[in-house]
Write a protein that holds these residues in place. Structure first.
Motif, PDB file in Angstrom:
ATOM      1  N   LYS A  62       0.876  -1.177   0.000  1.00 41.24           N
ATOM      2  CA  LYS A  62       0.000   0.000   0.000  1.00 41.24           C
ATOM      3  C   LYS A  62       0.913   1.227   0.000  1.00 41.24           C
ATOM      4  N   TRP A  63       1.040   1.848  -1.145  1.00 36.78           N
ATOM      5  CA  TRP A  63       1.914   2.992  -1.283  1.00 36.78           C
ATOM      6  C   TRP A  63       1.244   4.221  -0.683  1.00 36.78           C
ATOM      7  N   PRO A  64       2.021   5.147  -0.082  1.00 29.79           N
ATOM      8  CA  PRO A  64       1.424   6.349   0.525  1.00 29.79           C
ATOM      9  C   PRO A  64       0.908   7.306  -0.541  1.00 29.79           C
ATOM     10  N   SER A  65      -0.095   8.075  -0.137  1.00 31.06           N
ATOM     11  CA  SER A  65      -0.612   9.101  -1.044  1.00 31.06           C
ATOM     12  C   SER A  65       0.393  10.254  -1.101  1.00 31.06           C
ATOM     13  N   ARG A  66       0.143  11.172  -2.008  1.00 28.60           N
ATOM     14  CA  ARG A  66       1.055  12.310  -2.157  1.00 28.60           C
ATOM     15  C   ARG A  66       1.090  13.139  -0.878  1.00 28.60           C
ATOM     16  N   LYS A  67      -0.067  13.348  -0.260  1.00 31.17           N
ATOM     17  CA  LYS A  67      -0.150  14.138   0.972  1.00 31.17           C
ATOM     18  C   LYS A  67       0.642  13.453   2.098  1.00 31.17           C
ATOM     19  N   GLU A  68       0.495  12.139   2.236  1.00 32.91           N
ATOM     20  CA  GLU A  68       1.239  11.397   3.257  1.00 32.91           C
ATOM     21  C   GLU A  68       2.735  11.470   2.992  1.00 32.91           C
ATOM     22  N   LEU A  69       3.112  11.319   1.731  1.00 33.85           N
ATOM     23  CA  LEU A  69       4.521  11.345   1.359  1.00 33.85           C
ATOM     24  C   LEU A  69       5.158  12.691   1.694  1.00 33.85           C
ATOM     25  N   SER A  89       4.117  14.855   3.981  1.00 35.25           N
ATOM     26  CA  SER A  89       4.192  15.034   5.433  1.00 35.25           C
ATOM     27  C   SER A  89       5.304  14.176   6.034  1.00 35.25           C
ATOM     28  N   TYR A  90       5.474  12.952   5.559  1.00 33.61           N
ATOM     29  CA  TYR A  90       6.565  12.101   6.047  1.00 33.61           C
ATOM     30  C   TYR A  90       7.924  12.704   5.701  1.00 33.61           C
ATOM     31  N   THR A  91       8.039  13.263   4.516  1.00 29.56           N
ATOM     32  CA  THR A  91       9.291  13.876   4.094  1.00 29.56           C
ATOM     33  C   THR A  91       9.627  15.070   4.972  1.00 29.56           C
TER      34      THR A  91
END
Length: 70
Positions: free
Chosen positions: A29-36, A38-40
């Motif tokens: 399950k790859w992260p969405s752009r928004k999650e990516l 925020s994680y970055t």
């Protein structure tokens, strides 16, 4: 088993390995752009704070070493 047979068997297991890897990657399950994003941001902020912490610690230790050696 002949050399070519062993070679074919070796490459067959290599291709099987990559096919298995590909099928496992499809299950992720790859992260969405928004999650990516925020994680970055969390990772970058953490790296900046750790860098500042160790820089200050290094300056303090180097000052103490100079103080005691001179």
């Amino acid at each position: 088993m002949t050399f070519l047979g062993k070679l074919k068997q070796g490459f067959g297991s290599t291709f099987s390995f990559f096919a298995d890897c590909w099928s496992e990657l499809k299950k992720v399950k790859w992260p969405s752009r928004k999650e990516l994003v925020s994680y970055t941001i969390v990772v970058l902020v953490t790296v900046i704070f750790v860098t500042i912490y160790f820089s200050v610690l290094d300056l303090i230790i180097s000052y103490l070493v100079r103080l005691f050696t001179e």
